[in-house]
Motif scaffolding. Structure first.
Motif, short mmCIF file in Angstrom:
data_model
loop_
_atom_site.label_atom_id
_atom_site.label_comp_id
_atom_site.label_asym_id
_atom_site.label_seq_id
_atom_site.Cartn_x
_atom_site.Cartn_y
_atom_site.Cartn_z
N UNK A 194 2.02 -3.46 5.64
CA UNK A 194 1.47 -3.06 5.34
C UNK A 194 0.10 -3.30 5.30
N UNK A 195 0.01 -4.85 4.76
CA UNK A 195 -1.52 -5.37 5.28
C UNK A 195 -2.31 -5.15 6.33
N UNK A 196 -1.17 -5.45 7.96
CA UNK A 196 -1.79 -5.03 9.02
C UNK A 196 -2.16 -3.79 9.31
N UNK A 197 -1.27 -2.43 8.44
CA UNK A 197 -1.75 -1.33 9.23
C UNK A 197 -3.38 -1.20 8.37
N UNK A 198 -3.22 -1.76 7.18
CA UNK A 198 -4.17 -1.48 6.01
C UNK A 198 -5.40 -2.11 7.18
N UNK A 199 -5.58 -3.19 7.49
CA UNK A 199 -6.59 -4.34 8.27
C UNK A 199 -7.00 -3.75 9.27
N UNK A 200 -6.02 -2.76 10.28
CA UNK A 200 -5.92 -1.91 11.40
C UNK A 200 -6.37 -0.46 11.01
N UNK A 201 -6.12 -0.48 10.40
CA UNK A 201 -6.69 1.41 10.28
C UNK A 201 -5.66 2.14 9.80
N UNK A 202 -4.42 1.82 10.35
CA UNK A 202 -3.51 2.24 10.60
C UNK A 202 -2.97 2.53 8.67
N UNK A 203 -2.60 3.93 8.59
CA UNK A 203 -1.97 3.76 7.41
C UNK A 203 -0.55 3.89 7.06
N UNK A 204 -0.18 3.96 8.18
CA UNK A 204 1.80 3.46 7.70
C UNK A 204 2.40 5.10 6.69
N UNK A 205 3.46 4.71 7.35
CA UNK A 205 4.02 5.95 6.52
C UNK A 205 5.15 6.03 5.75
N UNK A 206 5.84 7.00 4.73
CA UNK A 206 6.66 6.01 3.48
C UNK A 206 7.97 7.82 3.86
N UNK A 207 8.80 7.28 4.15
CA UNK A 207 10.13 8.27 4.04
C UNK A 207 10.65 8.88 2.55
N UNK A 208 10.23 10.12 1.81
CA UNK A 208 10.54 9.38 0.26
C UNK A 208 11.49 10.83 0.30
#
Length: 237
Positions: A119-133
């Motif tokens: 998640x941290x990597x996704x944020x620093x690279x500008x990638x949001x990352x997804x959650x399947x709720x």
């Protein structure tokens, strides 16, 4: 997180003190409880069947049974076994649930550091990352016979987590009333995303069902993803 036990003990004592006068509090002598040991001695381990008669009476409009405050809302949960449960909630229990959720999120990060790194990597690279709720969200204005709102437990947890912007599908899908169409659309969008880092839910059987559902409809799902359509979802509003 190191203070979790102390926080929970403080919260329990506040709950006991605030509910001395309710029917449940009188039955189990809340006025005599000052320590965790006294609580364990006076209040037996219970099941939903012990609580259900009180919940049924509260659905009909009675107050002062399981807690001293008036009922704010009923949390409906289908659970993994048995029939659905209508859990009465007060203002204080809502606050307690929010606190437990925050502690749970901290624990999740500590238990899965590799997930936190992603998640941290996704944020620093500008990638949001997804959650399947896997949360259920009641979209109609459901109420008890006495007019108290009814909400889904998993939906409330999702709303409190402030993670809606990370969902692997548009939040508008919660408005689809046809359950088969909704499940198809959830999987159609989620499968398309290559950056689903987390699958989160209160009921493992829900995930199992969605996987089986996707397997049955895999050809239609793949066609819709390839063509950028939702043609095989069926009739939706």
């Amino acid at each position: 997180f190191a203070q979790a036990a102390t926080i929970q003990e403080t919260l329990l004592k506040q709950i006991i003190a605030n509910n001395v006068s309710c029917e449940w509090g009188k039955k189990y002598h809340f006025d005599q409880i000052q320590t965790i040991e006294e609580y364990r001695k006076l209040v037996p381990i219970t099941t939903w069947e012990d609580v259900k008669p009180y919940s049924d009476r509260m659905i009909e409009g009675e107050n002062g049974l399981l807690f001293s405050e008036n009922v704010k809302q009923f949390m409906f949960t289908s659970g993994s076994t048995g029939k659905g449960k209508f859990i009465p909630e007060s203002r204080m229990s809502e606050v307690a649930r929010g606190l437990v959720l925050r502690l749970r999120q901290i624990f999740d990060v500590q238990a899965a550091p590799q997930l936190y790194a992603l998640i941290k990597q996704a944020k620093t690279q500008g990638i949001k990352g997804r959650l399947l709720s896997l949360a259920n969200v009641r979209v109609d204005e459901a109420t008890t016979p006495s007019g108290v709102p009814i909400v889904y437990a998993s939906g409330q947890t999702m709303a409190q987590s402030n993670l809606n912007s990370y969902l692997a599908f548009p939040t508008l899908l919660h408005l689809v009333k046809n359950s088969n169409a909704k499940d198809y659309l959830i999987m159609r969008f989620a499968i398309e995303h290559p950056d689903v880092y987390v699958i989160s839910g209160n009921n493992a059987s829900r995930l199992s069902y969605l996987i089986q559902f996707a397997e049955i409809h895999k050809e239609q799902l793949l066609l819709d993803i390839e063509q950028g359509t939702i043609d095989y979802a069926g009739e939706i509003e």
